[in-house]
Design an enzyme around this catalytic site. Structure first.
Site, PDB file in Angstrom:
ATOM      1  N   GLU A 142       0.816  -1.221   0.000  1.00 11.03           N
ATOM      2  CA  GLU A 142       0.000   0.000   0.000  1.00 11.03           C
ATOM      3  C   GLU A 142       0.846   1.267   0.000  1.00 11.03           C
ATOM      4  O   GLU A 142       0.493   2.256  -0.640  1.00 11.03           O
ATOM      5  CB  GLU A 142      -0.964  -0.003   1.191  1.00 11.03           C
ATOM      6  N   HIS A 194     -12.336  -5.050   8.181  1.00 14.44           N
ATOM      7  CA  HIS A 194     -12.745  -4.973   6.771  1.00 14.44           C
ATOM      8  C   HIS A 194     -14.120  -4.313   6.607  1.00 14.44           C
ATOM      9  O   HIS A 194     -14.755  -4.477   5.570  1.00 14.44           O
ATOM     10  CB  HIS A 194     -12.817  -6.368   6.149  1.00 14.44           C
TER      11      HIS A 194
HETATM   12  C1  LIG Z   1      -2.645  -4.450   3.820  1.00 13.47           C
HETATM   13  C2  LIG Z   1      -3.608  -5.301   3.068  1.00 13.47           C
HETATM   14  N1  LIG Z   1      -3.692  -5.152   1.733  1.00 13.47           N
HETATM   15  C3  LIG Z   1      -4.548  -5.919   1.024  1.00 13.47           C
HETATM   16  C4  LIG Z   1      -5.337  -6.835   1.644  1.00 13.47           C
HETATM   17  C5  LIG Z   1      -6.350  -7.631   0.853  1.00 13.47           C
HETATM   18  N2  LIG Z   1      -5.920  -9.019   0.782  1.00 13.47           N
HETATM   19  C6  LIG Z   1      -6.391  -9.932   1.636  1.00 13.47           C
HETATM   20  S1  LIG Z   1      -5.706 -11.416   1.397  1.00 13.47           S
HETATM   21  C7  LIG Z   1      -4.769 -10.849   0.136  1.00 13.47           C
HETATM   22  C8  LIG Z   1      -3.852 -11.783  -0.556  1.00 13.47           C
HETATM   23  C9  LIG Z   1      -2.790 -12.249   0.361  1.00 13.47           C
HETATM   24  O1  LIG Z   1      -2.047 -13.211  -0.254  1.00 13.47           O
HETATM   25  P1  LIG Z   1      -0.999 -14.076   0.530  1.00 13.47           P
HETATM   26  O2  LIG Z   1      -0.200 -13.219   1.441  1.00 13.47           O
HETATM   27  O3  LIG Z   1      -0.258 -14.874  -0.463  1.00 13.47           O
HETATM   28  O4  LIG Z   1      -1.878 -15.010   1.473  1.00 13.47           O
HETATM   29  P2  LIG Z   1      -2.928 -16.137   1.051  1.00 13.47           P
HETATM   30  O5  LIG Z   1      -4.273 -15.478   1.013  1.00 13.47           O
HETATM   31  O6  LIG Z   1      -2.513 -16.717  -0.238  1.00 13.47           O
HETATM   32  O7  LIG Z   1      -2.884 -17.130   2.176  1.00 13.47           O
HETATM   33  C10 LIG Z   1      -5.013  -9.513  -0.099  1.00 13.47           C
HETATM   34  C11 LIG Z   1      -4.391  -8.719  -1.156  1.00 13.47           C
HETATM   35  C12 LIG Z   1      -5.244  -6.925   3.045  1.00 13.47           C
HETATM   36  N3  LIG Z   1      -6.026  -7.774   3.739  1.00 13.47           N
HETATM   37  N4  LIG Z   1      -4.359  -6.165   3.721  1.00 13.47           N
END
Ligand SMILES: Cc1ncc(C[n+]2csc(CCOP(=O)(O)OP(=O)(O)O)c2C)c(N)n1
Ligand SMILES: [Mg+2]
Lengths: 325, 331
Positions: free
Chosen positions: B66, B135
């Site tokens: 971000e 959220h």
């Molecule tokens: C700071 C932030 N940015 C964006 C999000 C939205 N978001 C939630 S899960 C996710 C993907 C995360 O991917 P990863 O770290 O690979 O974890 P996974 O869901 O694959 O376990 C995103 C972009 C968030 N929750 N927090």
């Protein structure tokens, strides 16, 4: 792991798998509201890791954290009740799927802001060091978290303060819908960064509970001896989509098939068989897990909804929510 | 561009993509960046079609970074581009708050006008979907505490388009709040060139007894309350602020000249909510217009609970609004 330990680990993994399947079905039928991020496919990371920890060690997880809560002793019933907004849920229906927490067992929470908990885990490890308690802390996070500042700040702090912490990346190849490789400058999103913080790193098969267990045991021993943090990149794959009803159409079919054939439950079962554990013993564990989860679903369905007044408790340490005279 | 037919359903979420696309078509300096906004077309499907039409050269998928998203948007905006940055959920604004609190809103001022930062930070805001404490927040009041940011929060698809155009054309930085609970709602598709000047409230419903000032999700809520109360003989005027900065107090004060009664309905917490500022302007400049105390219906001063039933306890609902209006009109 001894055959008994492995059998217990397998049972826990089956229990998690069944619970995740139940969570999925309950979401689809409208009994689970909001969102879920299921960890089916990731079971070996949680169970392998927690079986290598002391009961008083600390664990921090992400919104994809049902498996970590359960591996640290949360029951299927507590988890499903939380997901179904029941008063008997782990967090009294105030947290929901993304915030499962079992603090009494050192499971200090599931965090929905990507990366936020890595510095917290460093802090818990710092606290253990300050108190001389011999505890370690673990942060589990996704591949996507390796691109947020908090990841880098936490790794550096943990390294320069030589903290007893393990950073465990569950690399499932995807963030939400975008492949991690599309937005990351290095092929191994977590492990390749560790050198920049002078931290040892290992890339392991996250679907093999024995490998996870042994790697974590070694890293925890180093940490307890005062030799500092370790980064572990556990390669794994999610069986469901990212969240809710995501059908995960962005994943190529051959990739999905390859990973489904490398199911952590199958890997563990093969190891058990190789150790001479009779198939009936394994089948018995399967049956018991199924019965436990069926009972958990029924209990959660019958559990009461939260009282409206619960919305105004626990803002403050005195249990209340008063903000003015 | 699709033909306008009666059968067409033009949703709030379509309107976001449409509003951006219209500006991208007319101005090549408009570029988009954010998480999952390209091929995946946005986790809220608010960027559908952009990647297809404008390609990876103008619609950029970012890492989960971000600070890099908003910081890079700022740098690009300082150097000739008009970036539209997406922060997936408004809660995550906290992860890049330095840019929104210390950098972007100050750049022009502290350089004595040397630097201009024409960017839009779009973000999905608000509750009602059971997404829990991290959220679901309505955080328009966070931006409202920072002089130097313009703040938009539309309630209808047509307003989304018209305000998106204005936000992207604005030479000032704009935080654009898209309300999650409104995304699926639909309304008429506005004509090409539809532009709504920032800082112009809309009278969403005319009335003579009580003025209700609302924003984004609380507009449909207030309209429903007004409908119910019409049956009881109470005539409610609903003002949709549409923007918090510039804040159209003139429209509010004019309405109070006729109704003399004010209810403010805001989803952000009562504690530090924008309604406090609206009310303080009325107290300063419109005290004599009032025939009754002012009521604020706002989010409760607690984090958002997960369970639907608990969430409804702490965010504004139609019942809470009707109750407040009834009390005032009986005063
Ligand atoms: C700071 C932030 N940015 C964006 C999000 C939205 N978001 C939630 S899960 C996710 C993907 C995360 O991917 P990863 O770290 O690979 O974890 P996974 O869901 O694959 O376990 C995103 C972009 C968030 N929750 N927090
Ligand atoms: Mg991932």
């Amino acid at each position: 792991m001894t055959p008994e330990e492995l059998l217990d680990a397998y049972s826990e993994m089956v229990l998690i798998r069944r619970t995740e399947k139940a969570a999925h079905d309950l979401f689809m039928s409208g009994l689970v509201k909001g969102t879920t991020h299921l960890a089916a496919g990731h079971e070996a990371v949680a169970v392998g890791a927690s079986s290598a920890l002391r009961p008083d060690d600390y664990v921090f997880a992400t919104y994809r954290g049902h498996h970590h809560a359960m591996a640290r002793g949360a029951t299927p019933e507590e988890c499903l009740a939380e997901l179904m907004s029941r008063a008997t849920g782990l967090c009294q229906a105030k947290g929901g799927s993304m915030h499962l927490t079992k603090a009494t067992n050192g499971m200090l929470g599931s965090y929905a802001i990507v990366g936020a908990h890595l510095p917290m885990a460093a802090g818990a490890a710092w606290s253990a060091k300050l108190r001389g308690s011999g505890q370690v802390a673990v942060a589990f996070f996704g591949d996507g978290a390796t691109n947020i500042g908090a990841f880098h700040e936490a790794l550096n702090l943990a390294a320069v303060w030589s903290l007893p912490v393990m950073f465990v990346c569950e690399n499932n190849l995807y963030m939400e819908y975008t492949p991690i490789e599309a937005v990351t400058a290095v092929p191994n999103p977590a492990a390749d960064r560790a050198a920049g913080y002078n931290m040892p790193a290992e890339i392991i098969d996250g679907n093999d509970v024995v490998v996870v267990h042994e790697t974590m045991a070694r890293a925890a021993e180093r940490a307890r001896k005062g030799e500092g943090p370790t980064l572990i990149e556990a390669q794994t794959y999610r069986h469901f989509g990212h969240s809710r009803a995501d059908p995960a159409k962005y994943r190529p079919a051959d990739e999905v098939e390859r990973w489904m054939k490398h199911d952590p439950l199958d890997v563990a079962r093969a190891r058990l068989e190789a150790l001479g554990v009779p198939p009936e013993t394994i089948a018995d564990r399967d049956r018991r897990a199924a019965a436990t989860v069926d009972a958990a679903i029924a209990a959660a369905k019958n559990a009461p909804e939260p009282e409206p007044a619960l919305a105004f408790t626990d803002v403050w340490a005195d249990g209340g929510a008063a903000w003015r005279t | 561009m699709a033909d306008v037919t009666k059968a067409e359903k033009f949703t709030y979420r379509d309107a976001v993509a449409e509003g951006i696309a219209r500006e991208m078509r007319r101005d090549p300096s408009v570029v988009c960046l954010g998480e999952d906004i390209g091929a995946a077309e946005g986790v809220f499907k608010t960027t559908v079609g952009l990647f297809k039409e404008f390609g990876p050269g103008r619609v950029w998928d970012t890492p989960i970074s971000e600070q890099a998203i908003v910081g890079a948007a700022m740098g690009a905006a300082m150097t000739g581009m008009r970036p539209v940055a997406e922060i997936m959920f408004s809660d995550f604004l906290a992860c890049c708050w330095d840019y929104l609190a210390n950098e972007i809103p100050k750049a022009r001022y502290m350089t004595g006008g040397q630097v201009t930062v024409p960017l839009v930070v779009r973000t999905a805001n608000g509750g009602g979907l059971g997404f829990g404490a991290q959220h679901s927040q309505a955080v328009e009041n966070w931006a409202f505490t920072v002089p130097g940011l313009k703040i938009v929060a539309p309630s209808t698809p047509a307003d989304v388009v018209g305000l998106m155009s204005a936000a992207i054309r604005s030479d000032d930085p704009v935080v654009f709040f898209e309300h999650k609970a409104l995304l699926a709602g639909s309304g008429p598709r506005p004509p090409e060139g539809h532009l709504i000047e920032l800082g112009q409230a809309a009278v969403a419903r005319e009335g003579t007894d009580v003025t209700v000032v609302a924003l984004a999700s609380t507009v449909p809520l207030s309209l429903k309350a007004a409908d119910q109360l019409a049956g009881e003989g109470i005539s409610v005027e609903v003002i949709d602020l549409r923007c918090l900065i510039p804040l159209d107090m003139r429209t509010v004060l004019r309405s109070l000249e006729r109704t003399s009664r004010l209810v403010v309905v805001e989803e952000n917490p009562y504690q530090g909510g924008w309604g406090g500022t609206v009310v303080s302007v009325v107290a300063d400049e419109g005290f004599e217009l009032l025939d009754a105390p002012i009521k604020r219906v706002a989010g409760a001063n607690v984090p958002l609970p997960f369970a639907d039933s608990l969430e409804a306890e702490v965010i504004p609902t139609v019942d809470k609004v009707t109750e407040a209006i009834r009390r005032l009109s009986a005063y």
